[in-house]
Structure formats: C-alpha cells, structure tokens
Design a protein around this motif. Structure first.
Motif, mmCIF file in Angstrom:
data_model
loop_
_atom_site.group_PDB
_atom_site.id
_atom_site.type_symbol
_atom_site.label_atom_id
_atom_site.label_comp_id
_atom_site.label_asym_id
_atom_site.label_seq_id
_atom_site.Cartn_x
_atom_site.Cartn_y
_atom_site.Cartn_z
ATOM 1 N N SER A 43 0.822 -1.220 0.000
ATOM 2 C CA SER A 43 0.000 0.000 0.000
ATOM 3 C C SER A 43 0.849 1.260 0.000
ATOM 4 C CB SER A 43 -0.926 0.000 1.217
ATOM 5 O OG SER A 43 -0.175 0.091 2.391
ATOM 6 N N ILE A 46 3.148 3.969 -5.297
ATOM 7 C CA ILE A 46 2.883 3.205 -6.516
ATOM 8 C C ILE A 46 3.727 3.762 -7.657
ATOM 9 C CG2 ILE A 46 0.593 2.277 -6.062
ATOM 10 C CD1 ILE A 46 -0.632 4.677 -7.319
ATOM 11 N N ASP A 47 4.113 2.871 -8.557
ATOM 12 C CA ASP A 47 4.951 3.314 -9.677
ATOM 13 C C ASP A 47 4.082 3.905 -10.799
ATOM 14 O OD1 ASP A 47 3.884 1.237 -11.137
ATOM 15 O OD2 ASP A 47 5.621 -0.077 -10.946
ATOM 16 N N GLU A 48 4.735 4.267 -11.901
ATOM 17 C CA GLU A 48 4.023 4.944 -12.994
ATOM 18 C C GLU A 48 2.939 4.077 -13.616
ATOM 19 O OE1 GLU A 48 7.306 4.220 -12.580
ATOM 20 O OE2 GLU A 48 8.324 4.914 -14.374
ATOM 21 N N TYR A 49 2.942 2.806 -13.308
ATOM 22 C CA TYR A 49 1.954 1.903 -13.910
ATOM 23 C C TYR A 49 0.888 1.488 -12.913
ATOM 24 C CZ TYR A 49 5.779 1.982 -17.110
ATOM 25 O OH TYR A 49 6.756 2.438 -17.937
ATOM 26 N N GLY A 50 0.918 2.147 -11.762
ATOM 27 C CA GLY A 50 -0.080 1.846 -10.756
ATOM 28 C C GLY A 50 0.223 0.586 -9.959
ATOM 29 N N ASN A 51 1.467 0.094 -10.046
ATOM 30 C CA ASN A 51 1.822 -1.134 -9.321
ATOM 31 C C ASN A 51 2.555 -0.804 -8.020
ATOM 32 O OD1 ASN A 51 0.835 -2.853 -11.368
ATOM 33 N ND2 ASN A 51 2.681 -2.476 -12.564
ATOM 34 N N HIS A 52 2.295 -1.611 -7.025
ATOM 35 C CA HIS A 52 3.026 -1.476 -5.760
ATOM 36 C C HIS A 52 4.322 -2.286 -5.880
ATOM 37 C CE1 HIS A 52 -0.115 0.638 -3.653
ATOM 38 N NE2 HIS A 52 -0.997 -0.229 -4.110
ATOM 39 N N ARG A 91 16.135 13.456 -14.943
ATOM 40 C CA ARG A 91 15.543 12.947 -13.692
ATOM 41 C C ARG A 91 16.546 12.201 -12.819
ATOM 42 N NH1 ARG A 91 10.769 9.493 -15.756
ATOM 43 N NH2 ARG A 91 12.289 9.098 -17.386
ATOM 44 N N ASP A 109 12.352 -2.784 -18.560
ATOM 45 C CA ASP A 109 11.737 -2.226 -19.779
ATOM 46 C C ASP A 109 10.636 -1.217 -19.446
ATOM 47 O OD1 ASP A 109 10.142 -4.146 -18.687
ATOM 48 O OD2 ASP A 109 9.490 -5.019 -20.594
ATOM 49 N N GLU A 110 10.342 -1.042 -18.147
ATOM 50 C CA GLU A 110 9.309 -0.071 -17.770
ATOM 51 C C GLU A 110 9.868 1.348 -17.623
ATOM 52 O OE1 GLU A 110 6.081 -2.929 -15.530
ATOM 53 O OE2 GLU A 110 7.243 -1.536 -14.323
ATOM 54 N N THR A 180 0.161 11.746 13.546
ATOM 55 C CA THR A 180 -0.965 12.183 14.378
ATOM 56 C C THR A 180 -2.096 11.168 14.288
ATOM 57 O OG1 THR A 180 -0.328 14.356 13.595
ATOM 58 C CG2 THR A 180 -2.309 14.246 14.915
ATOM 59 N N GLY A 181 -2.299 10.637 13.072
ATOM 60 C CA GLY A 181 -3.370 9.667 12.873
ATOM 61 C C GLY A 181 -3.163 8.415 13.707
ATOM 62 N N GLU A 182 -1.916 7.947 13.738
ATOM 63 C CA GLU A 182 -1.616 6.734 14.525
ATOM 64 C C GLU A 182 -1.831 6.986 16.014
ATOM 65 O OE1 GLU A 182 1.773 4.334 12.090
ATOM 66 O OE2 GLU A 182 2.271 6.313 12.870
ATOM 67 N N LYS A 185 -5.444 7.027 16.737
ATOM 68 C CA LYS A 185 -6.055 5.691 16.765
ATOM 69 C C LYS A 185 -5.723 4.965 18.069
ATOM 70 C CE LYS A 185 -6.970 1.558 14.096
ATOM 71 N NZ LYS A 185 -6.642 0.713 12.968
ATOM 72 N N TYR B 75 -0.452 7.144 -14.274
ATOM 73 C CA TYR B 75 0.605 7.114 -13.263
ATOM 74 C C TYR B 75 1.998 7.284 -13.866
ATOM 75 C CZ TYR B 75 -3.018 5.376 -10.155
ATOM 76 O OH TYR B 75 -4.160 5.256 -9.415
ATOM 77 N N GLU B 76 2.083 7.366 -15.195
ATOM 78 C CA GLU B 76 3.391 7.506 -15.848
ATOM 79 C C GLU B 76 3.834 8.964 -15.834
ATOM 80 O OE1 GLU B 76 4.751 4.763 -19.228
ATOM 81 O OE2 GLU B 76 2.629 5.051 -19.584
ATOM 82 N N ALA B 141 -6.263 5.103 10.886
ATOM 83 C CA ALA B 141 -7.065 6.285 11.212
ATOM 84 C C ALA B 141 -7.205 7.212 10.001
ATOM 85 C CB ALA B 141 -6.433 7.024 12.383
ATOM 86 N N GLN B 281 -7.054 2.101 -12.315
ATOM 87 C CA GLN B 281 -6.463 0.989 -13.054
ATOM 88 C C GLN B 281 -6.669 -0.303 -12.261
ATOM 89 O OE1 GLN B 281 -2.409 1.836 -14.113
ATOM 90 N NE2 GLN B 281 -2.999 3.456 -15.519
ATOM 91 N N THR B 283 -5.060 -2.798 -11.580
ATOM 92 C CA THR B 283 -4.009 -3.252 -10.662
ATOM 93 C C THR B 283 -4.106 -2.588 -9.294
ATOM 94 O OG1 THR B 283 -2.666 -1.617 -11.809
ATOM 95 C CG2 THR B 283 -2.249 -3.935 -12.313
ATOM 96 N N THR B 284 -4.576 -1.335 -9.249
ATOM 97 C CA THR B 284 -4.657 -0.648 -7.958
ATOM 98 C C THR B 284 -6.069 -0.658 -7.402
ATOM 99 O OG1 THR B 284 -4.925 1.429 -9.162
ATOM 100 C CG2 THR B 284 -2.738 0.959 -8.294
ATOM 101 N N LEU B 383 -6.132 14.421 12.026
ATOM 102 C CA LEU B 383 -5.381 13.252 11.551
ATOM 103 C C LEU B 383 -4.130 13.565 10.741
ATOM 104 C CD1 LEU B 383 -8.392 10.981 10.503
ATOM 105 C CD2 LEU B 383 -7.168 10.987 12.670
#
Lengths: 294, 384
Positions: A43, A46-52, A91, A109-110, A180-182, A185, B75-76, B141, B281, B283-284, B383
């Motif tokens: 969680s 996430i990378d440019e492809y939406g993958n964790h 970059r 290749d990504e 603060t959130g933790e 909780k 996301y690219e 939270a 997407q 995947t997410t 929060l």
C-alpha cells in the motif's frame, strides 16, 4: 629554459586540477547513499503503472545537485554492473539534500527507474560508481520484512539502520515519530472520541451560523416590510399628456426592460412592479417601476 | 524474400505485443465493464450524467492495457493524463469546483429559515459513524477518515480529503462517493419511508420569506468568517464556496460569477471526472480494500440519511404546530446537491400533490455542503 619551466608549471597545474577533480568526485560519491528500501510493498508508493513495486530510495546528502546517471545498482557483489542507470535523463539528477526512488521490480523495460533485478531475489543491495568498480554504498537488509515496513537509515547522515514505517521521498526521521493519525487511533481506537468531538464542532459552527442569521434575519425582516425598501433598483419615469395611460405604462415597462437588459438592474430581479405615484406634480403622471427579487 | 517475411513477421509480433489484446488481464475486463455501466447509468438512467459519463470514460481509458514506457498511463510521469491528474492528487480541482458551486447556489432558503442549517449538521453524523466502522474493520485512522467522508455525499470534498489522508485509496473513495451520489434517488426513498409516518410526510411548511440582496451578501461574508475561524483547515473548500457565492450575490461581479459557475466548473468537472476515472487501473483498484470501501460507502449513505430525518423528528418535538418541519427534507442534509432535495420534493408530492418541498429541502441541502466541508476540515486537523 623558459619552455622547460612552463612545461613544469603546466604539469603541476594539471596534476593539481586532476587531484582536485578526484577529491571533488570522491566527495560527491560519498554524498550519494542508499537511504531506504521497501521490499514488501502493498500500500506504499505506486509506480508509474499503478503497481506497488519494491523500491530503493537514494539520497543526496550534499549541498549541490548530483547526477547518478551512469552509476550501477546490483544485488550481487560479484556482478557490480548488473543495472546501469542510464545517462542523459535530467531525472537522474538529485537535487540538494533530496531523494529519488528506483523501483526494484525486475522490469527494466518499464523505464530507467526500474531495475532489471527484483529486490526480493537477495537481501543485498549495492551502488557502484560509473567506473563499475568503486563501491559507493551497500546494505544487507533483513529478509521477509513485513508489509509496507521499510529498512532505512535512522537519518540520511547516519550509518545505523532500523525497520519502520516507509517514508518514500521524505526524511527517515519521520519513521520514529508516530503520525498524528496513529496516535489518534491509539488513544481513540473505536472512533467514539472523534465522533463526539467532531460532531460537536460541526454543530457548533452551524449553530453559530444559525444564531447569526436568526438575529440578522429578524432585523432584515423588519426592514423588508416596506416593499419599496425591498426593491433592488427603482426607476422613476415621468410622462406628460392626456389619455396616454396605457402607452405610458407600456413605455415604462419597455424602458425598465431595456435598463434590465443593459445590466442597469440586478440580474436576479424578476418581478416587475409599476405603481402610479400619488404625489406626482400637476398634469404629470409619475410611474415608479422597480424589479424585486423573488 | 524469406528474410523480408521474417522481418515483417517479427514486427507484426512486436506490434501485437503493444496492443491491448496482448496486455489485457481479467481485471481490465472487469473495470471496462464497470466503466460502461457508469456511462449507461449516466445516459440511459440520467443518474448524475455530468459526473458519471466523464468518470465512466476515464475508467475505460485507465483500463485499456498498454505496453509500459510510452508515457501513456495516468501514473506515468510526464504523460498527459499524469499532468491532468496532478490537479487531483494536489487537491486543486475540488476547491475550484466549490468556487463554482458557490457561484451557482442560492442560499435564500437557508437564510430565510436558519434552523434548517442544523439538519445539515446532523447528517454529518454519517461521516463519523462511517469513520468508526472503518476503524473497526482494520483501516488506519487516516484511511478511515478518508473513507468516512463518503457519508458527506460530496464528491469534491471526498477527493480533497482522500488526496491528503489516503491518496492510494482516492480512486475507490471517489468512485464510491460519486456512485452513491448518483444513486441517491434509489437509496434514500426506502430509508425516508421507513423512518417517517404518513402524518409526518404531509406536513406543510410555511413559505420561505423573501431574502434581500444585502442579506445574501452578509451570509457569504459571515459564513466565510464564522466557519473558517472555527475550522481553518476548511479554508480551501469553505473559502472558495463563500467566495463564489459572494461573486454571485454582490451583483457587481456578474461576469466572474458566470465564469466560475459556468465554464470553469464545467472544465474542472471534465478534468476531475476523467482523471479520477482513469486512476482506477485494475491493478490498484481491484483490491479487497476497494470492496470494503464500497460496502462502507453504502452504509454511510444510509446512516447520514437516517441521521438527518431523525434529527428533524427530534426538532419537531420543540416546534409549535404550523412551524413544524416535514421530516422528508431530513435526507437533504447530505450534500448531494440538488438530487437529495429533488428526492424530498418527489416523495412529498407522492403523499400530498400540493406539498412542494423543494425550496425547503434546498436549505439543509446547501447546509450539508457547508457541514461536510467543515467536517473535512476537522478530520484533517485531527489526523494530518
């Protein structure tokens, strides 16, 4: 003789310059460090492809920007040139005291920020300089890290590492300060406190509005009892002549509409009222026209 | 010749590898079907078409499988969609939408009967009850706070808060919030019928008094100052809402009000809908958490609607005969403007064809917008 002397001076200058360049380069590369790694990303970033994907954070601890283009990343000390970070991409320049993330997902290749090895293949990571021989930094990290728990330096200048909450592209010091959130909780695990406090604050804000408009509404209500005061804009148009009542009224309407369309009236006004002024001068029919909001 | 054929074949295979047919997964198919359903609901059923059609198309665009590395996906880094998505992740679009909402909202109903403001506050209980449910289901939270705001039934607020507290859940939260907002005419009536008696449903409310321009200008200024003094974290939303309203009511900035409430809000709605849709997407998006968010989202609408109606019934205990409020406008405390007010009107007419509740329901409805933005501000300050 002079020629020999000048050759000597040039030689010394070149030597000094190359020594200086080497010192600067050595200093530069020691200011590039592996700062944090996350192998079990479910969680986090996430990378440019939406993958964790697993990621490696590299920090520049120097006070000027450094370029890591041409450097090598590897998870095998015997193969230092395993992943070459391409040159020529802006970059790869890390700003002063800043970070970049490289995804260790084995899918080179990504894009240039995706290594050709998976960070989970081994528990070792090293960064080599552009000659492929000078080791800049390396780390052996614990295997089987929990989900979204990273292994990071206590701070970018420290040599001590700890596990903690992942802080991609942020200072690692944050790892050891609960958010603060933790904290919230921990103190309010079921949310009852939040519900009571927040509902009270929402009510308080809207009760304030209620009280304000209750009071101001009463004041305005009194002011609105006279329809003339309620009008947004009023025009008095006078006409002379006999037997011209209908025409005069029509003219008054036409002029009022003309004024309305030419933005002389408030846009929302949508009721047209025409009344004859009882106090008009002799032989003068004085009409008051005004638009009132609904 | 053989070399040529080999060359062509290699390139055809390579081309095939770039196509969506080669790269698609089952998840992509599920999401594309979901996008088509959004478009269908928007066009055929007319459920929030201005939102569901851009979102639906966004879902399609976001889930067309592509070969990575060509700066296509949302996301690219450097892709067009990524630039547009910046406005979502940095919370830029929601305040601009609030500016537009302020510029087209008439607060007369609220000003003429200020006690209706309190219904808007009561309905926000849905947000905090949802927060508790999400916490108990194991969400952190910050995640619970972002999920809770679905109960406010306010898309821009939901996006604004989730972009700050749980960006990774933003797609699911936004889609959930907008889906349920679109389904307000389906979700709310059964709850309204369940919690009211026949006698209550035919209560006639006195006609709202006329509100002068000056009073409306005071409302915009006082609203801005009072609410943001209490919850400064709500400034991006509340500040823009009242600013937009002042542009409208001042009478001197008609052009600005028209732009904010017309072209600007339309442009931002297109960008917001499209990019939020594209962010889903497979995947997410297709995760257990997303399913959880959808289930909790439905519950939050139920709770918020119930809280508004029950609060009206509670208020009626203290109100004199002739001054009582029809509980059918309690549902409008959720800020799905103006759909929930329309539901009040429709249901009111079903039980008494002379009982027009629309203008009365607009009071709590716009109060709901203020209430949910205030609640978002409180959650942020607790929060963040």
């Amino acid at each position: 003789m002079i020629q020999k002397k000048s050759k000597k001076i040039i030689f010394i200058l070149v030597l000094v310059m190359s020594l200086y360049a080497n010192i600067v380069h050595a200093k530069e590369i020691t200011n590039i460090r592996i700062n944090e790694i996350l192998t079990n990303n479910t969680s986090s970033y996430i990378d440019e492809y939406g993958n964790h994907s697993p990621w490696i954070e590299i920090v520049n601890t120097d006070y000027h920007a450094l370029n890591i283009g041409g450097y090598y990343l590897t998870n095998n000390i015997n193969n230092p040139k395993k992943y070459w970070i391409p040159t020529g991409d802006p970059r790869t320049v890390i700003a002063i005291r800043n970070y970049i993330l490289i995804y260790g997902n084995g899918n080179s290749d990504e894009g240039i920020f995706h290594t050709n090895f998976n960070l989970n293949e081994t528990n070792f990571l090293a960064l080599f300089s552009s000659d492929g021989k000078t080791l800049i930094d390396s780390i052996t990290f614990p295997k089987g890290l929990n989900k979204n728990i990273s292994y990071a330096r206590i701070n970018a200048d420290s040599d001590s590492w700890k596990t903690g909450k992942a802080t991609p592209l942020f200072k690692n010091e944050l790892n050891y300060k609960k958010s603060t959130g933790e904290k919230f909780k921990e103190l309010d695990p079921y949310g009852a406190g939040m519900t009571v406090i927040a509902t009270t604050v929402v009510f308080l804000a809207l009760i304030l509005l209620y009280v304000f408009f209750k009071i101001s509404g009463n004041i305005f209500k009194k002011g609105n009892e006279n329809p003339d005061k309620n009008a947004d804009i009023k025009n008095t148009i006078s006409f002379n002549g006999k037997n011209s009542d209908k025409n005069e009224i029509n003219a008054a309407i036409a002029i009022s509409i003309h004024l309305f369309e030419n933005e002389a009236h408030v846009k929302e006004s949508n009721i047209l009222t025409i009344s004859q002024n009882k106090n008009s001068a002799w032989k003068t029919k004085n009409y008051t026209t005004f638009f009132r909001k609904k | 010749m053989a070399a040529f054929a080999d060359f062509i074949l290699t390139h055809i295979i390579e081309f095939f590898h770039f196509t969506a047919f080669y790269n698609f997964t089952f998840g992509h198919i599920v999401m594309i079907v979901f996008g088509l359903i959004c478009i269908y609901l928007g066009i055929e059923k007319k459920f929030e078409p201005l939102l569901l059609i851009p979102i639906g198309v966004g879902v399609l665009i976001g889930n067309i499988p592509f070969a990575p590395g060509y700066q296509i996906g949302v996301y690219e880094t450097g892709s067009t969609l990524n630039y547009l998505y910046f406005g979502v992740i940095k919370g830029i679009y929601p305040p601009l939408i609030f500016l537009g909402i302020g510029a087209i909202t008439d607060f007369s109903a609220l000003i003429s009967n200020p006690k209706l403001i309190l219904i808007g506050a009561a309905a926000q209980f849905g947000i905090f009850a949802t927060y508790c449910i999400a916490l108990s289901l194991g969400f952190s939270a910050t995640e619970a706070g972002a999920i809770g705001i679905i109960g406010g039934a306010d898309g821009p607020t939901a996006i604004f808060l989730s972009s700050k507290l749980a960006p990774e859940l933003m797609g699911a939260i936004a889609i959930s919030a907008y889906s349920y907002m679109a389904l307000v005419p389906v979700i709310q009536p059964p709850v309204m019928r369940m919690l009211t008696t026949k006698k209550e449903r035919v209560i006639h409310m006195p006609a709202p008094r006329k509100v002068s321009k000056k009073e409306k200008v005071y409302f915009a200024l006082a609203g801005l100052l009072l609410t943001t003094f209490i919850v400064p974290t709500g400034i991006p939303l509340l500040g823009m809402l009242f600013f937009g309203n002042l542009l409208k009511e001042s009478g001197e900035t008609d052009r600005l009000a028209k732009t904010a409430g017309g072209p600007l809000i339309d442009i931002v709605t297109i960008l917001l809908g499209l990019t939020v849709g594209a962010s889903t997407q497979a995947t997410t998006f297709l995760t257990i958490k997303s399913v959880g968010i959808f289930v909790i989202g439905a519950l939050s609408f139920f709770i918020a609607t119930s809280a508004g109606i029950i609060f009206v019934k509670f208020l009626n205990i203290f109100l004199k005969e002739g001054n009582k409020i029809n509980p059918l406008i309690g549902n409008s405390g959720v800020s799905a403007v103006p759909d929930s007010a329309r539901v009040s009107q429709k249901l009111g007419l079903q039980y008494d064809s002379t009982n027009h509740l629309l203008m009365h329901a607009m009071g709590p409805n716009v109060a709901g917008v203020i209430g949910s933005a205030t609640a978002a501000g409180i959650i942020l300050s607790f929060l963040m």
